[in-house]
Design a protein around this motif. Structure first.
Motif, PDB file in Angstrom:
ATOM      1  N   GLY A  23      -8.887  -9.137  10.926  1.00 50.22           N
ATOM      2  CA  GLY A  23      -9.438  -8.827  12.240  1.00 50.22           C
ATOM      3  C   GLY A  23      -8.456  -8.987  13.386  1.00 50.22           C
ATOM      4  O   GLY A  23      -8.720  -8.537  14.494  1.00 50.22           O
ATOM      5  N   ASP A  24      -7.326  -9.628  13.132  1.00 49.63           N
ATOM      6  CA  ASP A  24      -6.309  -9.814  14.164  1.00 49.63           C
ATOM      7  C   ASP A  24      -5.242  -8.726  14.162  1.00 49.63           C
ATOM      8  O   ASP A  24      -4.450  -8.630  15.096  1.00 49.63           O
ATOM      9  N   TYR A  25      -5.189  -7.928  13.109  1.00 51.27           N
ATOM     10  CA  TYR A  25      -4.177  -6.868  13.015  1.00 51.27           C
ATOM     11  C   TYR A  25      -4.421  -5.812  14.100  1.00 51.27           C
ATOM     12  O   TYR A  25      -5.565  -5.573  14.491  1.00 51.27           O
ATOM     13  N   PRO A  26      -3.360  -5.183  14.579  1.00 53.72           N
ATOM     14  CA  PRO A  26      -3.529  -4.164  15.619  1.00 53.72           C
ATOM     15  C   PRO A  26      -4.192  -2.901  15.076  1.00 53.72           C
ATOM     16  O   PRO A  26      -4.242  -2.680  13.865  1.00 53.72           O
ATOM     17  N   PRO A  35      -3.842  -2.231   7.567  1.00 56.59           N
ATOM     18  CA  PRO A  35      -4.242  -3.109   6.464  1.00 56.59           C
ATOM     19  C   PRO A  35      -3.414  -4.391   6.439  1.00 56.59           C
ATOM     20  O   PRO A  35      -2.270  -4.413   6.887  1.00 56.59           O
ATOM     21  N   GLU A  36      -4.017  -5.447   5.912  1.00 58.45           N
ATOM     22  CA  GLU A  36      -3.304  -6.712   5.756  1.00 58.45           C
ATOM     23  C   GLU A  36      -2.100  -6.511   4.844  1.00 58.45           C
ATOM     24  O   GLU A  36      -2.168  -5.758   3.869  1.00 58.45           O
ATOM     25  N   LEU A  37      -1.024  -7.221   5.128  1.00 55.13           N
ATOM     26  CA  LEU A  37       0.133  -7.198   4.247  1.00 55.13           C
ATOM     27  C   LEU A  37      -0.167  -8.016   2.995  1.00 55.13           C
ATOM     28  O   LEU A  37      -0.836  -9.048   3.066  1.00 55.13           O
ATOM     29  N   CYS A  38       0.324  -7.571   1.860  1.00 53.83           N
ATOM     30  CA  CYS A  38       0.152  -8.293   0.607  1.00 53.83           C
ATOM     31  C   CYS A  38       1.193  -9.415   0.558  1.00 53.83           C
ATOM     32  O   CYS A  38       2.391  -9.165   0.509  1.00 53.83           O
ATOM     33  N   ARG A  55      -4.141  -4.454  -0.293  1.00 49.84           N
ATOM     34  CA  ARG A  55      -3.307  -4.867   0.833  1.00 49.84           C
ATOM     35  C   ARG A  55      -2.061  -3.999   0.896  1.00 49.84           C
ATOM     36  O   ARG A  55      -1.701  -3.315  -0.047  1.00 49.84           O
ATOM     37  N   ASP A  56      -1.387  -4.061   2.016  1.00 48.64           N
ATOM     38  CA  ASP A  56      -0.253  -3.170   2.284  1.00 48.64           C
ATOM     39  C   ASP A  56       1.010  -3.615   1.542  1.00 48.64           C
ATOM     40  O   ASP A  56       1.419  -4.766   1.637  1.00 48.64           O
ATOM     41  N   HIS A  57       1.619  -2.664   0.821  1.00 49.47           N
ATOM     42  CA  HIS A  57       2.856  -2.897   0.072  1.00 49.47           C
ATOM     43  C   HIS A  57       4.010  -2.076   0.641  1.00 49.47           C
ATOM     44  O   HIS A  57       5.076  -2.003   0.043  1.00 49.47           O
ATOM     45  N   THR A  58       3.807  -1.482   1.800  1.00 49.53           N
ATOM     46  CA  THR A  58       4.833  -0.648   2.419  1.00 49.53           C
ATOM     47  C   THR A  58       6.056  -1.498   2.766  1.00 49.53           C
ATOM     48  O   THR A  58       5.924  -2.608   3.281  1.00 49.53           O
ATOM     49  N   ALA A  59       7.238  -0.958   2.508  1.00 49.46           N
ATOM     50  CA  ALA A  59       8.471  -1.672   2.855  1.00 49.46           C
ATOM     51  C   ALA A  59       8.498  -1.953   4.351  1.00 49.46           C
ATOM     52  O   ALA A  59       8.053  -1.123   5.161  1.00 49.46           O
TER      53      ALA A  59
END
Length: 112
Positions: A23-26, A35-38, A55-59
């Motif tokens: 809920g705090d993510y922009p 999405p939340e980072l993993c 959750r996010d796995h993007t570099a």
């Protein structure tokens, strides 16, 4: 998601790494929260082995500017949480040539 052998975050082993709540993510341009980072994917020494992880796995180099700013501020404000300098470049962080903050703390940002 693919597992990562090297993460962009460093945090003491044995401790749970604090990350922002979803809920705090922009918000993105469409009004959805990023999405939340993993943690398992992005923390050095861990791997995400969950094939259905949402959750996010993007570099980190591919994070959109609002997410990068948000996560950089989180790292700056969190004790013992730093960037893995072998993965995250000073240029990407906007670090000064000293590579640390005003107190010389490694892995924290100092705007130039």
């Amino acid at each position: 998601p693919l597992s990562s052998q090297t993460g962009c975050f460093l945090y003491p082993k044995g401790d749970r790494m604090p990350m922002p709540l979803q809920g705090d993510y922009p918000m993105d341009a469409s009004g959805q929260r990023y999405p939340e980072l993993c943690v398992q994917h992005h923390r050095e020494g861990l791997q995400c082995l969950h094939p259905s992880c949402r959750r996010d796995h993007t570099a980190h180099t591919q994070w959109p500017a609002p997410l990068k700013t948000f996560i950089c501020a989180h790292v700056d404000a969190t004790a013992n949480l730093t960037w893995n300098k072998e993965i995250v470049t000073p240029d990407w962080l906007g670090l000064s040539s000293s590579g640390g903050d005003a107190s010389g703390s490694p892995g924290k940002r100092k705007r130039t």
